[in-house]
Motif scaffolding. Structure first.
Motif, short mmCIF file in Angstrom:
data_model
loop_
_atom_site.label_atom_id
_atom_site.label_comp_id
_atom_site.label_asym_id
_atom_site.label_seq_id
_atom_site.Cartn_x
_atom_site.Cartn_y
_atom_site.Cartn_z
N PRO B 154 0.83 -1.20 0.00
CA PRO B 154 0.00 0.00 0.00
C PRO B 154 0.87 1.26 0.00
CG PRO B 154 -0.66 -1.54 1.74
CD PRO B 154 0.63 -2.03 1.20
N GLU B 155 0.28 2.35 -0.52
CA GLU B 155 1.01 3.61 -0.58
C GLU B 155 1.38 4.08 0.83
OE1 GLU B 155 -1.16 6.12 -3.29
OE2 GLU B 155 0.04 7.84 -2.63
N ASP B 156 2.50 4.76 0.95
CA ASP B 156 2.90 5.28 2.26
C ASP B 156 2.19 6.59 2.52
OD1 ASP B 156 6.16 4.21 1.38
OD2 ASP B 156 4.86 3.29 2.88
N PRO B 157 1.54 6.71 3.68
CA PRO B 157 0.93 8.00 4.00
C PRO B 157 2.02 9.04 4.24
CG PRO B 157 0.60 6.40 5.77
CD PRO B 157 1.39 5.72 4.73
N LEU B 171 1.03 -0.06 10.52
CA LEU B 171 1.01 -1.46 10.08
C LEU B 171 -0.35 -2.05 10.38
CD1 LEU B 171 3.12 -3.69 9.05
CD2 LEU B 171 2.94 -4.54 11.38
N ALA B 174 -3.60 -6.16 7.00
CA ALA B 174 -3.49 -6.24 5.55
C ALA B 174 -2.05 -6.04 5.10
CB ALA B 174 -4.40 -5.22 4.90
#
Lengths: 457, 795
Positions: B154-157, B171, B174
Motif C-alpha cells: 500500500p502507498e505510504d501516508p 502497520l 493487511a
C-alpha cells in the motif's frame, strides 16, 4: 505444539457446525437453522452534493422527492432520508470527512501521528465474523488506504489503522470465490506453514514486549496486533477449509468479473454493486463498506457528457452550469444506489428479500463541498425492516428550529451546511442505532447521545 | 531582535513537577520577572477577560516535563523573540524585561527536555517506506520487487509531504498479509526450484495489425512492411488499443524495438512509450529520431510479475489528432515507405520535398526477452543454522541474536519434520526473517539501554537509509562491527564516500520530491482546452527539472542561494520549449545558463512548483503563498476558518478583475488580514506566471467585460519591505537566507531522522544552521554536517 493442535481441532469442529444461511441457492450443512444473519452496508459519495437541489423541504411521511433523488422514489417505503446530522469532531475540517465518516474521530491536523479510531463497520464485523469466511469487505474507487486526511477506505481497525480497500471487481471475486490450486490438504499445509511462520515472528516480538514497560509499546503493539490478526485469520481460513465455497454460476461470474473501464461509470458502479450483492447472498461476509468515490477521486461521467471529477464540480464558485452538472451527478449516483436496492430486493433470503435483513447507509461526510461544509450531511438509510427498522419518512433535525428551508437564499442554506443547527443531531446517533441493531453490545459510539428512536419506533 | 545573545543557560534543575516545591531561584525569578511582565503586557489580551488566538498566558502550566508545556511555552518564546508580540500598536516593553522572560523560559525548556529524554520510548520502530523495502530486498537478495504496483505494498501516508515519518507509517493486518505474500514471491524468484527458461517473443507488424500477410508474401513485400505509429495511436492502430504480453515467470524482461523516427524540421520528435496498463506503470519511453533507411534499436529493461500484461506501445508526441482514417491506414496496402503515394484524403506524411511534417514512428518489430538470468545472493553452504545466522545478520542489519537464530532454526526443523524438502524448509526460515519486525522496521534502542545515543549498528542503518534509502554496505557494517564508525574522522570519511556513491541518487531525487511536494504536480490535471500544450511528457520534464537542479547543487556543493535564485537551470528540449528558451535539443537534462530576460532562476519559477498549486484551470496565489511559507520559510499558517464564502464571479457588465483584486477581503477585513497579510504577498509575487508556469503580463479572465487585466505582482512583506515583481521578491528571500537555511535544515533533519523536529531539537538545529552559514550555505556541506552531528546520533 499440542496446545496449538487442540485449539485448531476445536476451531475445525466449530467450522463444521456453522450452518450456512437459508438462501434458496444453497443447502445447509445441518437441519437446524442458525440464527438468521444481519448485514450492514455503508456506501459513501464524496465531496458532498449540490445542497440546494438535494434538500428535501418537508419532514415526515409525505415528503416530495427532490429532482436528484427521483430515482429513489420507488423505494420510499424502504428508505429514510435524514437531514441535519453532523460529526461534531469533523466541523471545520475539509476532506478528512471521509476518514471520519464511520469513525467520528477528531483528527489532529497540526502534525504528529495521524490517529483515527475504530469505524463502526469493524465493530459490527467483530460480532458477525465468526459466522462468515470473511469478516468484512472494503471496496473503493481507489485501492489501498489512501493518505491520512484523504482516505481511500471507510474502515479502520480497533487501533485506528485504515484497512485497505479493493477497487477491482475481478480481484475481489477471486479472493471471495476463487479456488486455490491443489487439494484441501495442500491448502492446509500452506496455511499451517503460514501459521508457523507467524508464530515464530510473534514469539520473538512477545519476548521483547515482556521486557518493556506499558508506556513504551506503541508501534510494537501495532505489530503484535497486526501479525496476530493475520494468524487468527489463518486459523479461521483453516477452519473454513472443510466448508465448501459456494459455486457461482457462469453468468453471474462473467457479469461481475468483466473488466469495465471507469469511463463507463454507470456500468462500473453497477458491477461493484452486483459484487456486493453476490458477497452478501452467499454469506461470504455480512459487512461491506464501499467508497463509490474518494474525496480526491470522484469519477467523471462521460456518459452524461461531464468530464470534470466530482471534486472539481463541488468547487463550483457559484457557477450555475457547474452546479447543474453537480446536481446531475448527484442524480446519477442516486440512480445507481437505487439499482443496488433493486438487486437486494430481487434476491430472496428464505421468505424475505435480502434487503429486509440488510441495513444500508448511503451518504457523505461533506455536504456543501465548495467551502467544505460538514453539517446537514446528505444521509439516507435503507432496508433492515426485518431487523426492526421503520422507513417511509424524512427525519429532519433542522426544521424544528429554522421552521422552513429557503433554497433560493443560497447563502443562508450554505450556512446551515456549515454550522449545525441542532448540536444534538449527531451522525454517531445513527451509527449507534445501526450498531445496536447489528447486535453489537454497546450503549454509545464516540459522541453519540443515544439511538434514533424514530427509525425503529 | 537577537535576544538569544543575552541568554544564559540556566542550571539544570531536574524535572519540575507542580506538586513539588519549586527549586530555589526558579519561583523567585518567575514572581520577580515573568509574572509582572505577563500582567503588564500580555494578560489583558491573553487572560481571564480575553483569549486572543485562543491563548492564555496566566494559566500556562509550570510543568515543563510534559510535551504540551514545551509546545505552548515554545510559542511564547518564539513570539517574544521575533518581536511579533506584543503586537503593533501596543506599548513595547523594555528590552531587558523581555530578555529576562526569554531567559527564564529557555532555561525551563531545557530542563523539560532533559526530563523527557529519560521518559522516551525505550525501543522505537520506524517502518521502511515501500521504496526502501524494495531497495532492501534488492540489496539482500538481488531481486527486484515492484512495491508500487497494484499487487505490491500500500502507498505510504505522508506528513507534510514526507513519506518516511516513523509515527505515521502504520502497520495493519493487511500490510502483514502483503509482506508475507511479497516475501514468498521474492524468495521464489531468488531461489526457484527450477530456474525459469528465458524466452523470446517477437511481435511483427502483422502480429500488431490485421494486415493480410499472405498477400504481402505473394508480392514479396512481407518483410518490408512497417508499422506507422502516428501521434496518440498505439501500434495496434486503434486509439486505446493494448496488446497482451504474457510473462511466464516473474523477473526482468528486456523490450527491444527496432524503429525509425521521423521528426519535422521545426517540430517535436516522435516519442516511443511502452506502458503496462494493468500495472499502471511506464516500462520505458524516449524520443526517437532515426532516418527511414537507418532504423535504430531502442531497449528498455523492466521487472514484470508473472501473468498477462496489457501493453500499450504508442507515440506520445502531439499530432493531428486520432483521426484514424486519415492517419493510419493506407488504402489496400500496409505501410512500406514514406515514398509511397498516399490517398488524397489521408494526412500527408511528408511535404513536397519528401521531408516529414508530423512526428511519426515506423516500427519494424518489438521483441520481448526474459526472464533474464539473475545472480541470487549467496549465503554460503553448511548447516542450516549457519546459513540462517548469516542471513539474519544481513537481513536485520546487525549481528543476529542466539534466541532469534534458535527460533528460526526450530521453524526450519519443524517444517522438515512435516515432510518439506531441506530447501523448502530453509526458504520458510528466510520467509520468517522477512516477516520479522527487525527486517522491515528500523529498530533503535533496547529495553535495558538508557544511552541517549544510538549504537554504531543503528548509526550505520540511519546513515544508509538517509543517503541511500537502502541498507548499509559492507564497509559501513565493518566500521560498526569494530566500533570505529562513531570516530569523527571515520564517520566523516564514510559520509563523504556515501555522497559520492551512485546510490545517493535516492536522496537526490527522494528528498526534493518530498520537501517540495512534487507528488502534487498533476493532481489537478491542467484543463486540456485552456492548456493544450500540457502533456504527460511536459509534466514529467517539469518534475525532472526540479530534481536535476537539486542533484546539480548537491553534486557540485553549491549554496542554498541557488534554490532561491540562480542564473542557470537544468533543461531538456521539451521544457525549454515550454519556457520559450531557444537552443536546447534532446530529451536529456543539461545545465543551461539563463539569459537575464529568461525570467527563470531558482526553484520558485519552476513549472513544477508554479503548477502544483493550481487547480487545473487557474493559478491560486494563496496556495502558492502557503507553499512558499511551508517549503521555504518552514512555517505553517493556521488553517482558514470554516465558513469562508466562495469567490464571487464578476458580473458580466463589470470590468474584468484579476484574482488578486477579488481577494480584497483578505486585505480589508482585519480578521482575514491578520494571517493573510503574511501569506498572500508570497503568492502574488508569482502572479506573472500562469497555472502551468508560463510567463504573462495580463491575466486571462473569463467573467466580466473589457480587456484582460494587467498582472500585479507587487507586494509588501509583514516587516514592511516591498517588491514589484518576482525578481525583487527573490532578492528579499536571499536577504533573509538565514531563515531559509534554518527552515531547510529542519526539513532535512525531518527527512533524515524520520520524525518532526521539536523544541528539544532547537539548539542542535541552530548549531547546524551556524555551521551551514560558515560553509556559505553549501548543500553538500550541510548534508555532511547533519550526518556527522550529535543530533544525528540522538535517540
Amino acid at each position: 505444539m499440542s496446545k496449538t493442535l487442540d485449539r485448531r481441532t476445536f476451531l475445525r469442529g466449530a467450522g463444521a457446525t456453522i450452518a450456512l444461511p437459508l438462501l434458496d441457492c444453497m443447502r445447509p450443512l445441518h437441519a437446524q437453522a442458525a440464527v438468521k444473519p444481519r448485514r450492514a452496508v455503508f456506501v459513501y459519495i464524496p465531496n458532498g452534493v449540490n445542497v440546494l437541489t438535494w434538500q428535501i423541504l418537508k419532514a415526515g411521511p409525505d415528503y416530495v422527492f427532490p429532482e436528484p433523488m427521483k430515482a429513489l422514489e420507488k423505494h420510499r417505503a424502504r428508505i429514510t432520508p435524514i437531514s441535519g446530522l453532523h460529526h461534531p469532531n469533523a466541523i471545520g475540517q475539509a476532506h478528512v470527512c471521509a476518514d471520519t465518516w464511520l469513525t467520528g474521530a477528531k483528527i489532529e491536523q497540526g502534525g504528529g501521528s495521524y490517529k483515527n479510531t475504530v469505524s463502526c463497520d469493524q465493530m459490527i464485523a467483530e460480532t458477525a465474523s465468526p459466522h462468515t469466511r470473511f469478516s468484512s469487505l472494503e471496496l473503493s474507487i481507489s485501492s489501498g488506504v489512501g493518505q491520512p486526511n484523504n482516505s481511500n477506505t471507510l474502515s479502520f481497525s480497533r487501533d485506528g489503522i485504515p484497512l485497505p480497500a479493493e477497487d477491482n471487481p475481478r480481484t475481489v471475486f477471486q479472493r471471495l470465490f476463487g479456488e486455490e490450486p491443489g487439494g484441501i490438504e495442500q491448502r492446509r499445509r500452506k496455511l499451517d506453514r503460514r501459521h508457523s511462520v507467524l508464530d515464530a515472528v510473534l514469539g520473538d516480538a512477545k519476548t521483547l514486549k515482556s521486557t518493556l514497560g506499558t508506556s513504551d509499546r506503541g508501534k510494537l503493539d501495532e505489530y503484535l496486533y497486526s501479525v496476530r490478526e493475520v494468524e487468527v485469520r489463518t486459523e479461521r481460513l483453516d477452519a473454513w477449509l472443510n466448508v465448501p465455497k459456494p459455486k457461482v454460476d457462469a453468468a453471474t461470474t462473467e457479469r461481475v468479473t468483466k473488466n469495465v473501464p471507469r469511463q463507463q461509470a454507470g456500468e462500473y458502479y453497477r458491477t461493484m454493486y452486483d459484487l456486493i450483492v453476490l458477497a452478501l447472498r452467499t454469506d461470504m461476509t455480512r459487512v461491506v463498506s464501499y467508497m463509490s468515490g474518494t474525496e480526491g477521486n470522484g469519477l467523471p461521467l462521460p456518459e452524461l457528457g461531464i468530464s470534470q471529477s466530482r471534486h472539481e464540480l463541488s468547487h463550483h464558485s457559484g457557477d450555475p452550469e457547474i452546479m447543474a452538472r453537480l446536481s446531475r451527478t448527484d442524480a446519477f449516483l442516486a440512480q445507481q444506489f437505487s439499482y443496488f436496492l433493486d438487486q437486494l430486493l430481487a434476491v430472496q433470503d428464505g421468505e424475505e428479500p435480502l434487503l429486509d435483513r440488510t441495513i444500508v447507509l448511503f451518504g457523505s461526510g461533506m455536504s456543501y463541498g465548495h467551502s467544505h461544509g460538514n453539517a446537514n450531511l446528505p444521509t439516507i438509510l435503507a432496508g433492515g425492516t426485518a431487523l426492526g427498522f421503520k422507513h417511509g419518512k424524512h427525519i429532519d433535525y433542522n426544521l424544528p428550529i429554522i421552521k422552513a428551508y429557503d433554497v433560493t437564499k443560497a447563502g443562508e442554506h450554505y450556512n446551515l451546511c456549515h454550522k449545525p443547527v441542532d448540536g444534538k443531531a449527531r451522525l454517531s446517533n445513527l451509527l449507534l442505532t445501526m450498531l445496536q441493531k447489528m447486535d453489537v453490545k454497546t450503549e454509545s459510539f464516540v459522541d453519540s447521545l443515544g439511538p434514533i428512536s424514530e427509525l425503529t419506533a | 531582535m537577537h535576544l538569544r545573545h543575552l541568554l544564559c543557560i540556566g542550571i539544570l534543575l531536574g524535572p519540575w513537577i507542580e506538586t513539588t516545591a519549586a527549586a530555589p531561584g526558579d519561583g523567585e525569578d518567575f514572581d520577580k520577572a515573568v509574572r509582572p511582565y505577563f500582567e503588564a503586557h500580555c494578560v489583558r489580551c491573553h487572560g481571564p477577560a480575553k483569549q486572543k488566538g485562543e491563548f492564555r498566558v496566566d494559566t500556562l502550566t509550570r510543568d515543563f516535563a510534559g510535551a504540551s508545556a514545551a509546545v505552548r511555552w515554545g510559542d511564547v518564546l518564539e513570539r517574544l523573540n521575533t518581536g511579533e508580540m506584543p503586537p503593533k500598536g501596543e506599548p513595547k516593553p523594555k528590552a531587558e524585561e523581555s530578555a529576562r522572560v526569554v531567559e527564564w523560559v529557555t532555561a525551563r525548556l531545557k530542563e523539560g527536555e532533559a526530563a523527557r529524554t529519560a521518559k522516551r520510548e525505550r525501543v522505537t520502530f520506524h517502518k521502511l517506506t515501500r521504496e526502501e523495502y524494495a531497495n532492501t530486498i534488492h540489496d539482500l537478495l538481488g531481486v527486484r520487487y515492484d512495491a508500487a504496483d497494484p499487487t505490491g505494498l500500500p502507498e505510504d501516508p505522508n506528513w507534510h509531504g514526507f513519506e518516511r515519518i516513523g509515527t505515521v507509517l502504520s502497520l495493519s493486518p493487511a500490510h502483514v498479509e502483503k509482506y508475507f505474500a511479497a516475501a514468498e514471491g521474492i524468495l521464489a524468484e531468488a531461489y526457484p526450484d527450477k530456474a525459469p527458461e528465458k524466452k523470446v517473443t517477437r511481435w511483427t507488424p502483422f502480429d500488431c495489425r490485421g494486415w493480410n500477410k499472405k498477400k504481402m508474401e505473394e508480392q514479396g513485400l512481407a518483410d518490408k512492411v512497417r508499422l506507422d505509429v502516428w501521434p496518440g495511436i498505439p501500434i495496434g492502430g486503434h486509439p486505446g488499443s493494448v496488446k497482451e504480453f504474457t510473462a511466464h515467470a516473474t523477473g526482468e524482461y528486456r523490450v527491444r524495438v527496432k524503429l525509425s523516427g521521423l521528426k519535422p524540421a521545426d517540430g517535436r520528435a516522435p516519442r516511443l512509450t511502452v506502458y503496462a496498463a494493468d500495472l499502471d506503470r511506464s516500462l520505458g519511453e524516449q524520443d526517437v529520431v532515426a532516418p527511414e533507411d537507418k532504423p535504430t534499436t531502442v531497449e528498455f529493461t523492466a521487472h514484470l510479475p508473472a501473468g498477462k500484461h496489457m501493453i500499450r506501445i504508442s507515440n506520445e508526441a502531439p499530432g493531428p489528432g486520432n483521426n484514424l482514417d486519415r492517419g493510419g491506414r493506407h488504402g489496400s496496402r500496409p505501410f512500406i515507405s514514406i515514398k509511397d503515394g498516399r490517398e488524397p484524403w489521408q494526412w500527408k506524411l511528408t511535404d513536397d520535398q519528401g521531408l516529414p511534417i508530423w512526428p511519426v514512428l515506423l516500427v519494424d518489430w518489438v521483441e520481448w526477452e526474459g526472464p533474464l538470468p539473475t545472480t541470487p545472493k549467496d549465503f554460503g553452504t553448511g548447516p542450516a543454522r549457519e546459513v540462517l545466522e548469516r542471513f539474519l545478520t544481513r537481513a536485520f542489519r546487525r549481528p543476529a541474536r542466539p534466541a532469534e537464530i534458535d527460533r528460526v532454526a526450530a521453524l526450519v526443523e519443524s517444517e522438515q519434520k512435516k515432510g518439506e524438502s531441506p530447501a523448502a524448509a530453509l526458504k520458510t526460515g528466510l520467509l520468517a526473517a522477512l516477516c520479522s519486525k527487525d527486517f522491515f522496521y528500523l529498530v533503535e534502542g533496547a529495553p535495558d539501554r538508557t544511552d541517549p545515543r544510538i549504537t554504531e549498528w543503528e548509526l550505520a542503518s540511519r546513515l544508509a537509509y538517509f543517503l541511500w534509502s537502502s541498507p548499509p554496505d559492507a564497509p559501513l557494517l565493518d566500521a560498526a562491527r569494530d566500533g570505529s564508525l562513531r570516530k569523527p574522522e571515520v564517520l566523516r570519511s564514510h559520509v563523504q564516500r556515501m555522497m559520492r556513491d551512485p546510490r545517493v541518487e535516492r536522496f537526490a531525487s527522494g528528498f526534493p520530491r518530498q520537501w517540495l511536494r512534487l507528488a502534487k504536480v498533476g493532481m489537478f490535471p491542467p484543463d486540456k482546452k485552456l492548456y493544450p500544450t500540457w502533456d504527460d511528457h511536459l509534466q514529467k520534464s517539469a518534475v525532472q527539472e526540479t530534481i536535476a537542479v537539486f542533484r546539480e547543487v548537491l553534486s557540485k556543493n553549491l549554496g542554498l542561494r541557488e534554490f532561491l535564485d540562480s542564473d542557470w537551470t537544468m533543461l531538456n528540449a521539451r521544457l525549454a520549449e515550454h519556457y520559450g528558451i531557444p537552443g536546447v535539443e534532446g530529451d536529456d537534462f543539461r545545465r543551461v545558463t539563463l539569459a537575464p530576460d529568461a525570467r527563470r532562476g531558482g526553484l520558485l519559477t519552476h513549472a513544477s512548483i508554479l503548477s502544483l498549486t493550481s487547480d487545473g484551470t487557474r493559478h491560486r496565489p494563496v496556495h502558492r503563498g502557503v507553499w512558499v511559507m511551508e517549503s521555504i520559510l518552514g512555517r505553517s499558517p493556521p488553517p482558514p476558518p470554516a465558513n469562508v464564502p466562495p469567490i464571487e464571479p464578476t458580473p458580466a457588465k463589470s470590468p474584468k478583475a484579476t484574482l488578486r483584486m477579488k481577494l480584497d477581503a483578505h486585505k480589508s477585513d482585519p480578521n482575514c488580514a491578520a494571517c493573510h497579510r503574511k501569506i498572500d504577498p508570497l503568492g502574488f509575487a508569482f502572479d506573472a506566471y500562469d497555472a502551468i508556469g508560463r510567463w504573462r503580463t495580463v491575466e486571462t479572465v473569463r467573467d466580466g467585460a473589457g480587456d484582460n487585466p494587467k498582472v500585479d505582482a507587487s507586494g509588501e512583506l509583514p516587516d514592511g519591505r516591498t517588491f514589484v515583481d518576482a525578481a525583487e521578491f527573490k532578492k528579499l528571500l536571499i536577504a533573509d537566507i538565514e531563515k531559509f537555511n534554518a527552515a531547510f535544515i529542519e526539513k532535512l533533519a525531518t527527512y533524515a531522522l524520520r520524525r518532526g523536529m521539536s523544541v528539544d531539537d532547537r539548539e542542535a538545529l541552530a548549531s547546524l544552521a551556524r555551521q551551514g552559514k560558515s560553509a556559505e550555505y553549501r548543500l553538500g556541506s550541510i548534508v555532511e554536517s547533519l550526518a556527522t552531528s550529535e543530533l544525528f546520533q540522538k535517540r
